[in-house]
Every structure is written in structure tokens, then in C-alpha cells.
Write an enzyme that holds these catalytic residues in place. Sequence first.
Site, PDB file in Angstrom:
ATOM      1  N   ASP A   1     -12.112   7.318   3.772  1.00  0.00           N
ATOM      2  CA  ASP A   1     -10.919   7.029   4.570  1.00  0.00           C
ATOM      3  C   ASP A   1     -10.560   5.533   4.527  1.00  0.00           C
ATOM      4  OD1 ASP A   1      -8.758   7.565   6.143  1.00  0.00           O
ATOM      5  OD2 ASP A   1      -9.899   7.803   8.013  1.00  0.00           O
TER       6      ASP A   1
ATOM      7  N   LYS B   1       0.851  -1.204   0.000  1.00  0.00           N
ATOM      8  CA  LYS B   1       0.000   0.000   0.000  1.00  0.00           C
ATOM      9  C   LYS B   1       0.881   1.245   0.000  1.00  0.00           C
ATOM     10  CE  LYS B   1      -3.242   2.602   2.959  1.00  0.00           C
ATOM     11  NZ  LYS B   1      -4.089   2.608   4.178  1.00  0.00           N
TER      12      LYS B   1
ATOM     13  N   ASP C   1       1.640   6.174   5.743  1.00  0.00           N
ATOM     14  CA  ASP C   1       0.643   5.268   5.159  1.00  0.00           C
ATOM     15  C   ASP C   1       1.150   4.599   3.878  1.00  0.00           C
ATOM     16  OD1 ASP C   1      -1.778   4.065   5.635  1.00  0.00           O
ATOM     17  OD2 ASP C   1      -2.958   5.544   4.528  1.00  0.00           O
TER      18      ASP C   1
ATOM     19  N   ARG D   1      -7.768  -0.280   0.858  1.00  0.00           N
ATOM     20  CA  ARG D   1      -8.328  -1.469   0.185  1.00  0.00           C
ATOM     21  C   ARG D   1      -8.707  -1.146  -1.257  1.00  0.00           C
ATOM     22  NH1 ARG D   1     -12.770  -1.827   4.810  1.00  0.00           N
ATOM     23  NH2 ARG D   1     -11.085  -0.749   5.898  1.00  0.00           N
TER      24      ARG D   1
ATOM     25  N   LYS E   1      -9.928  12.950   8.297  1.00  0.00           N
ATOM     26  CA  LYS E   1      -9.471  12.499   9.611  1.00  0.00           C
ATOM     27  C   LYS E   1      -9.399  13.680  10.573  1.00  0.00           C
ATOM     28  CE  LYS E   1      -6.494   8.645   8.227  1.00  0.00           C
ATOM     29  NZ  LYS E   1      -7.206   7.585   8.932  1.00  0.00           N
TER      30      LYS E   1
ATOM     31  N   GLU F   1      -9.438   3.880   2.117  1.00  0.00           N
ATOM     32  CA  GLU F   1      -8.899   4.002   0.759  1.00  0.00           C
ATOM     33  C   GLU F   1      -7.855   2.950   0.435  1.00  0.00           C
ATOM     34  OE1 GLU F   1      -7.641   5.487   3.279  1.00  0.00           O
ATOM     35  OE2 GLU F   1      -5.519   5.055   2.968  1.00  0.00           O
TER      36      GLU F   1
ATOM     37  N   ASP G   1      -2.393  10.177   3.918  1.00  0.00           N
ATOM     38  CA  ASP G   1      -3.810   9.823   4.058  1.00  0.00           C
ATOM     39  C   ASP G   1      -4.517  10.852   4.932  1.00  0.00           C
ATOM     40  OD1 ASP G   1      -6.264   8.656   4.233  1.00  0.00           O
ATOM     41  OD2 ASP G   1      -5.616   6.923   5.434  1.00  0.00           O
TER      42      ASP G   1
HETATM   43  N1  BES Z   1      -4.278   4.385   6.986  1.00  0.00           N
HETATM   44  C1  BES Z   1      -5.446   4.166   7.727  1.00  0.00           C
HETATM   45  C2  BES Z   1      -5.276   3.128   8.830  1.00  0.00           C
HETATM   46  C3  BES Z   1      -4.441   3.569   9.998  1.00  0.00           C
HETATM   47  C4  BES Z   1      -4.966   4.427  10.949  1.00  0.00           C
HETATM   48  C5  BES Z   1      -3.183   3.083  10.162  1.00  0.00           C
HETATM   49  C6  BES Z   1      -4.193   4.808  12.022  1.00  0.00           C
HETATM   50  C7  BES Z   1      -2.418   3.435  11.252  1.00  0.00           C
HETATM   51  C8  BES Z   1      -2.918   4.315  12.181  1.00  0.00           C
HETATM   52  C9  BES Z   1      -6.568   3.671   6.823  1.00  0.00           C
HETATM   53  O1  BES Z   1      -6.577   4.197   5.546  1.00  0.00           O
HETATM   54  C10 BES Z   1      -7.840   4.092   7.461  1.00  0.00           C
HETATM   55  O2  BES Z   1      -8.075   5.269   7.554  1.00  0.00           O
HETATM   56  N2  BES Z   1      -8.650   3.120   7.890  1.00  0.00           N
HETATM   57  C11 BES Z   1      -9.867   3.400   8.544  1.00  0.00           C
HETATM   58  C12 BES Z   1     -10.903   2.438   8.007  1.00  0.00           C
HETATM   59  C13 BES Z   1     -12.317   2.768   8.432  1.00  0.00           C
HETATM   60  C14 BES Z   1     -12.771   4.050   7.788  1.00  0.00           C
HETATM   61  C15 BES Z   1     -13.209   1.623   8.036  1.00  0.00           C
HETATM   62  C16 BES Z   1      -9.653   3.201  10.034  1.00  0.00           C
HETATM   63  O3  BES Z   1      -8.953   2.280  10.434  1.00  0.00           O
HETATM   64  O4  BES Z   1     -10.192   4.009  10.806  1.00  0.00           O
HETATM   65 ZN    ZN Z   2      -4.766   4.771   4.811  1.00  0.00          ZN
HETATM   66 MN    MN Z   3      -7.572   6.053   5.425  1.00  0.00          MN
END
Ligand code: BES
Ligand code: ZN
Ligand code: MN
Length: 494
Positions: free
Chosen positions: A347, A265, A288, A351, A277, A349, A270
Site C-alpha cells: 500500500d 503520482k 489517488d 513512492r 485497504k 505504492e 489504490d
Molecule cells: N494513497 C495512499 C495515501 C492516502 C490515504 C491518501 C488516504 C489520502 C487518503 C497511499 O498510497 C497509502 O496507502 N499510503 C499508506 C502508506 C503506509 C502503508 C506506509 C498510508 O498512508 O497509510
Molecule cells: Zn496511494
Molecule cells: Mn497506497
Amino acid sequence: MEFTIKAGSPEKLKSGCIVVGTYAGGDLGAAAKAIDKASNGAISALIARGELDDKTGATLMLHDLPGVASPRVLVVSFGKADDLSDKAYRDAISAAARQLAGSMAHEALFCLADAELPHRDLAWRIAQATQVLKDSTYRCDELKSKREESKKGVRKLTFLVKKPGDALDDALRRGEAIADGMALAKTLGNLPGNVCTPGYLATTAKKLAKDHKIKVEVLEKGDMEKLGMGALLSVARGSHEPPKFIVLQYKGGKPKDKPVVLVGKGITFDTGGISLKPGEGMDEMKYDMCGAASVLGTLKAIAQMALPINVVALVPTTENMPGGAATKPGDIVTSMSGQTIEILNTDAEGRLILCDALTYAERFDPTAVIDVATLTGACIIALGNLTSGLMANDDALAAELLAAGQAAGDKAWQLPLWDEYQDMLKSNFADIPNIGSKGAGTITAACFLARFTKAYKWAHLDIAGTAWKSGADKGATGRPVPLLTQFLIERAGQ
Ligand code: BES
Ligand code: ZN
Ligand code: MN
């Protein structure tokens, strides 16, 4: 730091510093015994006096011992001898590395690999020690206006063993290669989003390819459009930085051997997109792209050790920004696989860029595909910052990766990917939503990816908790380069 291996008597060889190991209760390792004998019991006398703590990683620096050629002797405790663990071994090595970094000695003889570690041979102990020692010298000061050049620290380190040979030299080179791969992954991770853009990752991949005879191709936005990568492109819409899709092919194996495909990824920042966020700690979303960084680092490591295996690395990379053209919650896009996706949260994104890369992976007829991603905050809740999450559609592949993580000291733990969880992904308007119903966020993210990986054996590593550290020692960890490299070493039959 430069590394070599040689044989000789610890007390007679001269170097800036000689590093020897002891155990709790005053037991001495083989090299410590030799030094102790030559110096009329200097080490055992000091230990008897309580000068060295029993704890793993306790150290004592001794100067000018009579009968010993080297002017400094660094005594390092492994802790209890009977249940010496991989972790204790690594902790003792790290403690030695810290002392050596602050010492005036520029050369060292290193005898800690003589540790009696159950189930780990000398080659393993040398590879691990080399990796830990070299990794400990990593600095990220590229963007400081003034760099500090320290006069202290060991530059040349020699492992003292009974019988040097090719197997140990190989182990040493492997440890170095893994540390070099980790260093690349760390630097890419640590560089900020305004430097490490998708274009920067592509340039880095090209340089890596040039240095190591790897084939490289960088697909541009127009190429992705032609391929129908609608999911990946939907993430890039909000950003002014052009997205890239990097394809690297390392051909160390026989031409007909099916490759392992690694997918990383590469979200270089992000923001969450329109599902923005919160501000606090958002700077850490520069990390990220650590999945991408670890895939590039792993390729560097295996190319450097000339591993006989075929490996393809795929890096879908873009920013996730809330621009005027950005994807909105509720938008529906068509992925390269033809499946339509309702983007309920911009968010989620990672996947979206991974699913198109996973479809693209099919063309390599892979023997296995492993994707690596900082995918879900939920993974940090489940496993914290010590362990990566592992999910797979093939239990044998999962077992191989778990074992590789154990051996490399870069551990993962498997979460279930049972069919029942697929019911948590339902969209009223498209084939699939990009988020699941409440709970099991790490698993539903993997369930989403599983819809795109039916053609091959696949595993997914969620490194959200392990790719970087927060707080005072904020920085990328270089994980899971050790796990992936170890897995490929085993796959190459080495
Ligand atoms: N990059 C983030 C995941 C992440 C968050 C990694 C904090 C490390 C620390 C990912 O893109 C994300 O934002 N995931 C969301 C998914 C949700 C919206 C279903 C998450 O984990 O909140
Ligand atoms: Zn992310
Ligand atoms: Mn995200």
C-alpha cells in the site's frame, strides 16, 4: 463565464446586476458609495436598519434602486475593513458568486476588486476574483444521464475599474487559465477508476499536447522494462490495465533554459494491493491520481497563458490492484536508479512509482524538480484538509513554493527532512524498505523519495489532505494547480 474589464460610473452603466462591496460598521466601498449617492442613500439606509450582516460574505440583493441604471444591486460585506485578509476577500467573492449563480441576471458588473487589501495590488485582486468566480461555475455532470441546464446564473461578467490596461487584462487571463487548469484537474480526479485509467490519462495528455503545442510521449510497459523501472512495474503487476509513463514538454522559454520538472503520482485506483485497504471509503482512492491531474492542469494553465518558461511534466500511472501476479509483501525489486527496494507494504505504492520517475527526471538536467502526490494518510493527521505538506532538499526552493502557495491562496507548510529521519528507513535484505519505522509517516515517505533526488534541487508536495473533499460536497479541489502555476509565474519572471 466570460470576463471583461472596463471603466465607467457604477450608477450609470446598465447590466443585469451590479456587485458592490461594503465593510462592517456601515463603511461603503467606492462603487457602493457612488450607487448610494445616486439612489439618495438607499444602501446606507438599509445598512443602518440592520438589513446587512457585518460578517464577511453577508449579502443583500436590492432591486430597482432609483437613479441606478442596473435593475439589481448586490451588496456584499467584506467584514472588518482594518484587517481585511486574502481569505476575507476570497470569501466575499465566493459569496457573491453564489448569489450570482442563483440570480436571473445574465450579465453583471463587478466592483469587488476595489477592496482595500493591504499588500495586494489591483492585478492580484482581479486575478484572484476571476479564478474564484470561474472556479465556482465548475460542475461535474458528465456521467449523469440527464444534465440540468439552469436558466439562472451570470454568463458575462465585467470588472469595473478606474483605468483598464494590459496589466489588468493579463491578470484576468491568468485567473481564467488557473481556473481552467483546476477544472481539468478536478474532472480527472472526479472521474471514476473505471473511466480514468492510465490509458485515459495518456489520451488526455495527448489531447492537451495537441491543443497547446506541447510535445508528448507515452512510454509503454516494454519501454519501462528497457529503462529498468522495476519499482513502477512492481506496482502495475496486479492489474489488468496497462501502466503508462507520460512525458510532456512545454517549451515556452528559451531553448537553452533548463526546465522545471513536475512529477505527478498517477495511481488511478489504490486498493492497497495485497496489503489491501479496508473497505470503508475505499471509493475515494479513485482520487489517488490527483497529483498527476494537478500536473496536467498546471501545464494547461501555463500553456494557455503562454508563460515564457520550459516545463516538463512526468506522470507515472498505473492501478494498484491485488491480482494473482501482484507484488507480495517482502518482495524485493530493483529501481531504475539501481537501488534495491524491499516492499514491506504494497500500500506504500506511490513512492514506488515516483522514485523511477524521479530518476528519469535527471535526463532533463532540471533547474528544479517538484513532485506532487496523494502520498500519505499521515499528512492528513498532521495538517488536516487545509494545507498541503511540503518537504525539500533545498530551503530556497521550499521558501519559493511556500510563498507561491500564500499568494495563490493554496497554502503548504514545510515539514523537516533532516538526515536523522533517514535512520527510520532500514532494510535487512535490500538497500531500502518502502516503509519507515513507526511515526512521521509523511516525512519517512519523503525520505524514501530523497534517496532518488540527489542530482538536483527537489521539493515534494503531499496533497493527501488537500486534493479532494469528502462528505456531502465530495469532489476534487483542483489543488495544487494555483500554487504550482503561481510558482512557475514567479520563475518565469512575470
Ligand atoms: N494513497 C495512499 C495515501 C492516502 C490515504 C491518501 C488516504 C489520502 C487518503 C497511499 O498510497 C497509502 O496507502 N499510503 C499508506 C502508506 C503506509 C502503508 C506506509 C498510508 O498512508 O497509510
Ligand atoms: Zn496511494
Ligand atoms: Mn497506497
